[in-house]
Design a protein around this motif. Structure first.
Motif, mmCIF file in Angstrom:
data_model
loop_
_atom_site.group_PDB
_atom_site.id
_atom_site.type_symbol
_atom_site.label_atom_id
_atom_site.label_comp_id
_atom_site.label_asym_id
_atom_site.label_seq_id
_atom_site.Cartn_x
_atom_site.Cartn_y
_atom_site.Cartn_z
ATOM 1 N N ALA A 53 0.958 -1.089 -0.035
ATOM 2 C CA ALA A 53 0.136 -0.058 -0.097
ATOM 3 C C ALA A 53 0.842 1.186 -0.001
ATOM 4 N N ALA A 54 0.449 2.225 -0.563
ATOM 5 C CA ALA A 54 1.085 3.546 -0.551
ATOM 6 C C ALA A 54 0.123 4.601 -1.195
ATOM 7 N N ASP A 55 0.744 6.010 -0.764
ATOM 8 C CA ASP A 55 -0.189 7.012 -1.104
ATOM 9 C C ASP A 55 -0.462 7.188 -2.728
ATOM 10 N N ARG A 56 0.712 6.741 -3.471
ATOM 11 C CA ARG A 56 0.848 6.946 -4.844
ATOM 12 C C ARG A 56 1.647 5.504 -5.657
ATOM 13 N N ILE A 57 0.660 5.165 -6.434
ATOM 14 C CA ILE A 57 1.269 3.826 -7.240
ATOM 15 C C ILE A 57 1.331 4.352 -8.513
ATOM 16 N N GLU A 58 2.681 4.108 -9.389
ATOM 17 C CA GLU A 58 2.943 4.599 -10.635
ATOM 18 C C GLU A 58 3.531 3.345 -11.442
ATOM 19 N N LEU A 59 2.888 2.862 -12.480
ATOM 20 C CA LEU A 59 3.186 1.663 -13.094
ATOM 21 C C LEU A 59 3.982 2.163 -14.431
ATOM 22 N N GLN A 60 5.607 1.822 -14.472
ATOM 23 C CA GLN A 60 6.148 2.289 -15.570
ATOM 24 C C GLN A 60 6.507 1.073 -16.249
ATOM 25 N N ASP A 61 5.572 0.616 -17.293
ATOM 26 C CA ASP A 61 5.716 -0.456 -18.170
ATOM 27 C C ASP A 61 7.052 -0.203 -19.100
ATOM 28 N N LYS A 62 7.440 0.544 -19.729
ATOM 29 C CA LYS A 62 8.417 0.307 -20.414
ATOM 30 C C LYS A 62 9.952 0.417 -19.633
ATOM 31 N N GLN A 63 9.773 0.549 -18.530
ATOM 32 C CA GLN A 63 11.097 0.514 -17.665
ATOM 33 C C GLN A 63 10.982 -0.754 -16.866
ATOM 34 N N ASP A 64 9.826 -1.307 -17.009
ATOM 35 C CA ASP A 64 9.514 -2.868 -16.284
ATOM 36 C C ASP A 64 9.749 -2.484 -14.503
#
Length: 181
Positions: A53-64
């Motif tokens: 859990a976190a305040d913000r979650i960001e998936l960076q697909d190109k950087q895996d």
């Protein structure tokens, strides 16, 4: 480890779950570093699901990778990691496999009455190793404490090693109620 799903699941207050399965590579040996007198985090199940859990979650697909920031709280079985920020690196060849979690900003790893702290913590899933660096401290509920620049915790064996400058600590002595001279 294979990442089977990344979707919202309400699990003990954790809105997301990464389920991990698969075979892990053997941990590498550690050479010539002082070891903590007792095992730390022995018997940890490295195949257990990872909830976070976190305040913000960001998936960076190109950087895996997945970047978690703000009050990050990660759990795997009884092991808990807290930090200001983490980066979860994975491979994406046919299926997602978690490689490493890198945490920074007041990192604390706990299990039961055992606690490891440091400025940076890296959980290498392939080697089954947690490395704490920068003002690293290991504490046990019985009062044992170890301080150093860097700690390596082998989750497979439960053995920890300390290095990085002068290592210091306190080991508790069992109380003996009998009066012996």
């Amino acid at each position: 480890m294979t990442l089977r799903r990344l979707r919202p699941l309400p699990v003990d207050g954790f809105p997301f779950r990464l389920t991990i399965a698969g075979t892990l590579l053997a941990a590498t040996a550690f050479a010539a570093a002082p070891q903590l007198g007792a095992q730390v985090f022995p018997g940890h199940d490295t195949n257990a699901p990872v909830d976070y859990a976190a305040d913000r979650i960001e998936l960076q697909d190109k950087q895996d990778r997945v970047v978690l920031s703000g009050n990050v709280d990660v759990r795997q079985g009884e092991l808990r990691l807290r930090a200001a920020r983490t980066v979860v690196n994975f491979t994406n060849v046919g299926s997602l496999e978690i490689q490493r979690i890198t945490a920074s900003g007041g990192v604390t790893v706990t299990r039961g009455d055992e606690r490891a702290t440091g400025d940076v913590g890296v959980y290498d899933f392939n080697r089954k190793v947690i490395t704490m660096s920068g003002n690293a401290t290991l504490k046990r509920g019985n009062g044992d404490t170890l301080r150093g620049g860097r700690f390596v915790i082998d989750l497979r064996s439960g053995v920890s090693s300390a290095s990085g400058g002068r290592v210091s600590g306190t080991f508790s002595v069992p109380k003996n109620d009998s009066k012996k001279d």
